[in-house]
Design an enzyme around this catalytic site. Structure first.
Site, mmCIF file in Angstrom:
data_model
loop_
_atom_site.group_PDB
_atom_site.id
_atom_site.type_symbol
_atom_site.label_atom_id
_atom_site.label_comp_id
_atom_site.label_asym_id
_atom_site.label_seq_id
_atom_site.Cartn_x
_atom_site.Cartn_y
_atom_site.Cartn_z
ATOM 1 N N LYS A 234 0.832 -1.214 0.000
ATOM 2 C CA LYS A 234 0.000 0.000 0.000
ATOM 3 C C LYS A 234 0.863 1.260 0.000
ATOM 4 C CE LYS A 234 -2.242 -1.134 3.758
ATOM 5 N NZ LYS A 234 -1.699 -2.488 3.974
ATOM 6 N N ALA A 236 4.049 1.493 -0.715
ATOM 7 C CA ALA A 236 4.873 1.514 -1.933
ATOM 8 C C ALA A 236 4.072 2.059 -3.116
ATOM 9 C CB ALA A 236 5.388 0.115 -2.238
ATOM 10 N N GLU A 259 2.034 5.713 10.248
ATOM 11 C CA GLU A 259 2.706 4.450 10.532
ATOM 12 C C GLU A 259 4.217 4.600 10.597
ATOM 13 O OE1 GLU A 259 1.925 -0.138 9.177
ATOM 14 O OE2 GLU A 259 1.962 1.386 7.620
ATOM 15 N N GLU A 408 -13.397 -2.969 9.925
ATOM 16 C CA GLU A 408 -13.954 -2.175 11.031
ATOM 17 C C GLU A 408 -15.213 -1.398 10.723
ATOM 18 O OE1 GLU A 408 -10.536 -1.205 14.249
ATOM 19 O OE2 GLU A 408 -10.549 0.086 12.496
ATOM 20 N N GLY A 410 -18.500 -0.727 7.659
ATOM 21 C CA GLY A 410 -19.107 -0.679 6.338
ATOM 22 C C GLY A 410 -19.276 0.738 5.832
ATOM 23 N N ARG A 451 -18.038 5.341 -8.063
ATOM 24 C CA ARG A 451 -19.337 6.008 -8.073
ATOM 25 C C ARG A 451 -19.623 6.696 -9.399
ATOM 26 N NH1 ARG A 451 -19.759 8.793 -2.832
ATOM 27 N NH2 ARG A 451 -20.767 6.872 -2.134
#
Length: 515
Positions: A234, A236, A259, A408, A410, A451
Site C-alpha cells: 500500500k 509503496a 505508521e 472495522e 461498512g 461512483r
C-alpha cells in the site's frame, strides 16, 4: 394570599438571571420576545414550522417553556397532525409537560401575541444566532475551567476542544440549496478543460496510464480508498504515485504518515526512486557505483512539491486544520493518508470503534468536498482474505479482496467515491492466471467501487526489492543479444544527452531536502 403562577414564573426567571450573573458576570445572549413571536407563528400559521425547522431546534430557545412547546409542535408535525392552540395543549397534556410549558393560558397568549409572520424567518435566524452564541460561551467556559485544572493533559484538552468546536460548527453551518444554472455552467467549464487536455483526463494523473484511462484521473472532491492486506504494498503504491505526480509532474501533494516517521518514509522514497534495495539504504553499505546512482537520482527529489507529516494517532480535527493550511499556503492538489485505521476522532464519545471509524470516513469525505481536492486514504482489510483457503491454479481468484473485506466499518465503503484493492497473486504462490499468463512480479489494482465510472482491473509491474509500482511497459525485461548476453536497459534518469551518472560531481549537492 397565595402567589399566582405568573408571579412564581417571573420570580424563577429573575433567580435564573441572578445565577447567570453570578457565574459569568452578564446575561447570556437571548431574544425572548422573538422566541414568543416564532412560537406564536408556528401555532397559527400552517407553513411556519416548515420555514424554521431546518435551523431551529428545541435547544435553540432560551426559555425552557418555549423549548417544551416547540418540541410538542415537532411531535405533531411528525405525525401529520394539525397544529393549533388546542392540539398543542392536548399534546403537552399527553406528555405531562403542560405545566412546564406555562399552562394552556400561556399558549393561548402566544397565539394572540403574534402580529404577523411576514418576518418569521428573519426573527427565527436571530433566535438561532443567540443559541449559537450561548453554545460558544458554554464551550469556552468549559475549556477555560479544564485548562485551569493542573491534572488535565493539555494535548488531550486541545483535541477535545477541537472536536467540540467541530461538532458545534457542523451542527450549525449548513449549506443551502443552489439553483441549477450556475452548476451547469461550472460542469460545462470542466468539460471544456478536459477536452483541451491532450491526455484526455479530467482529473489528476497518477502516472499509471491504464489506471488513469479507467478513472480519468483522480477527481476533485472524491474520497478514494486504497485497501489491501499487510505486505501487499500500500505505502509503496502511493509513494510510486507521489513520485510520478510530485517529482515528474510537479503537482503539489501532501502525505500524512501515521505508521512511519518522516525519515523512514523518505528512505522508502529513496529506495523507490534510486532503485537501490532497502536493506542497503538502511545499512549504508553501498558500492561506489550505488553511491553515484543514489546521489544522481536523489537530485531529482530536491525542490519537489511533496509535503510529509508524521504526526502519530492523527485526529480528523488536526487533519482538517493542517489540510486547510496546506491547500491555502502551498497549493496542495491531493492529500494521501497512510492509513485510515490509525486515525482517531477524539473529542467525541463513541459506543464502539466502528462508530469512530464511520465518523472518520464521513469527515474525510466532507473534507474532500470542502477543499475540492481528491483525498486518498489507505485502509487495512480484515482476515477474511486469508481464510479463503483455496489458492490452486484452478481458482486463482480465491484470494482476491472484496468490498466486504474492508476492516472495522461498512461506512468506509458507503462514504468512498472509489474503492481500490491491491492484489499480488504471487504473494499467495499463485503464478499463473486462468489464461496461463505469468503473474510473477505483477500487481493488480482492482477498482471494486467507482461512483462515477467503470469498475475493473488494472495490472502494474511490482518490483519488491525497490518498493516500486510502474506501468507494465515502463521497465520491460532486457532481451538477450545474439550471443546470449543480457544488454542493460538505459535508465530514464540518465541525462538528456544520454550520458550516464557515473563520475557525477556531488560536492555541490545540497545537504538536506526541503521536505
Amino acid at each position: 394570599m397565595p402567589e399566582s403562577s405568573k408571579t412564581i414564573r417571573r420570580r424563577t426567571a429573575r433567580t435564573n438571571e441572578q445565577e447567570q450573573l453570578a457565574q459569568i458576570g452578564r446575561l447570556q445572549p437571548q431574544a425572548v420576545e422573538l422566541e414568543r413571536a416564532v412560537i406564536g407563528a408556528c401555532i397559527i400559521e400552517q407553513d411556519a414550522f416548515g420555514t424554521v425547522s431546518d435551523f431551529l431546534k428545541p435547544h435553540s430557545f432560551y426559555e425552557t417553556k418555549h423549548q417544551v412547546i416547540y418540541r410538542a409542535i415537532q411531535s405533531l408535525v411528525a405525525i401529520d397532525a394539525p397544529v393549533d392552540v388546542l392540539t398543542v395543549v392536548e399534546q403537552l397534556q399527553k406528555t405531562g409537560d403542560l405545566e412546564n410549558a406555562g399552562g394552556a393560558a400561556y399558549i393561548a397568549e402566544l397565539s394572540r401575541s403574534m402580529l404577523s409572520a411576514a418576518h418569521l424567518e428573519f426573527h427565527a435566524r436571530i433566535v438561532a444566532q443567540k443559541a449559537l452564541a450561548r453554545d460558544l460561551i458554554s464551550y469556552t467556559s468549559n475549556i477555560q475551567k479544564l485548562a485551569f485544572d493542573e491534572a488535565q493533559d493539555i494535548q488531550e484538552l486541545m483535541q477535545m476542544a477541537e472536536g467540540k468546536l467541530f461538532e458545534l460548527s457542523k451542527s450549525n453551518l449548513k449549506k443551502d440549496f443552489t439553483q441549477i444554472d450556475p452548476v451547469i455552467n461550472e460542469a460545462y467549464e470542466l468539460l471544456q478543460k478536459a477536452a483541451a487536455r491532450t491526455d484526455g483526463l479530467s482529473g489528476l494523473s497518477s502516472g499509471f496510464d491504464k489506471l488513469d484511462a479507467m478513472t480519468s484521473g483522480w477527481q476533485n472532491s472524491d474520497l478514494i480508498i486504497i485497501a489491501a492486506r499487510p505486505a501487499m504494498g500500500k505505502t509503496a503504491f502511493v509513494l510510486s504515485m507521489a513520485r510520478n505526480m510530485a517529482v515528474d509532474q510537479q503537482i503539489p501533494i501532501a502525505m500524512f504518515s501515521l505508521e512511519m516517521s518522516n525519515v523512514q518514509l523518505v528512505n522508502r522514497l529513496l529506495v523507490n526512486v534510486c532503485e537501490i534495495p532497502g536493506e542497503k539504504i538502511k545499512s549504508g553499505q553501498l558500492a561506489p557505483y550505488e553511491w553515484s546512482q543514489l546521489t544522481f537520482k536523489m537530485n531529482t527529489l530536491y525542490g519537489a512539491p511533496f509535503y510529509v507529516d508524521d504526526t502519530p494517532s492523527l485526529s480528523v480535527f488536526e487533519l482538517r486544520t493542517k489540510a486547510r493550511r496546506l491547500v491555502r499556503d502551498y497549493g496542495v492538489k491531493m492529500i494521501i493518508i497512510d492509513y485510515l485505521q490509525l486515525m482517531n476522532a477524539s473529542g467525541m464519545s463513541y459506543n464502539s470503534r466502528q462508530e469512530e471509524v464511520s465518523t472518520i470516513s464521513r469527515s474525510l469525505k466532507g473534507l474532500a468536498k470542502e477543499l475540492n481536492i481528491p483525498i486518498i486514504a489507505l485502509s487495512q482489510l480484515n482476515r477474511s482474505v486469508e481464510q479463503r483457503t483455496s489458492n490452486s491454479p484452478d481458482n486463482p481468484d480465491s484470494k482476491r479482496p472484496q468490498l466486504s473485506d474492508l476492516r472495522e466499518s461498512g461506512a468506509i465503503e458507503q462514504d468512498a467515491d472509489m474503492v481500490c484493492f491491491i492484489h499480488r497473486p504471487e504473494y499467495y504462490k499463485i503464478y499463473k492466471d486462468q489464461y496461463n499468463n505469468d503473474l510473477k512480479g505483477i500487481a493488480e489494482i482492482i477498482i471494486a467501487k467507482h461512483r462515477n465510472g467503470a469498475v475493473g482491473d488494472v495490472r502494474l509491474r511490482f518490483r519488491g526489492e525497490h518498493a516500486r509500482f510502474m506501468n507494465l511497459d515502463d521497465d520491460m525485461p532486457p532481451m538477450p543479444a545474439d550471443d546470449g548476453t543480457i544488454k542493460p536497459t538505459p535508465s530514464k534518469f540518465n541525462s538528456e544527452n544520454g550520458d550516464s551518472f557515473d563520475g557525477l560531481d556531488i560536492s555541490s549537492m545540497p545537504s538536506a531536502a526541503p521536505f
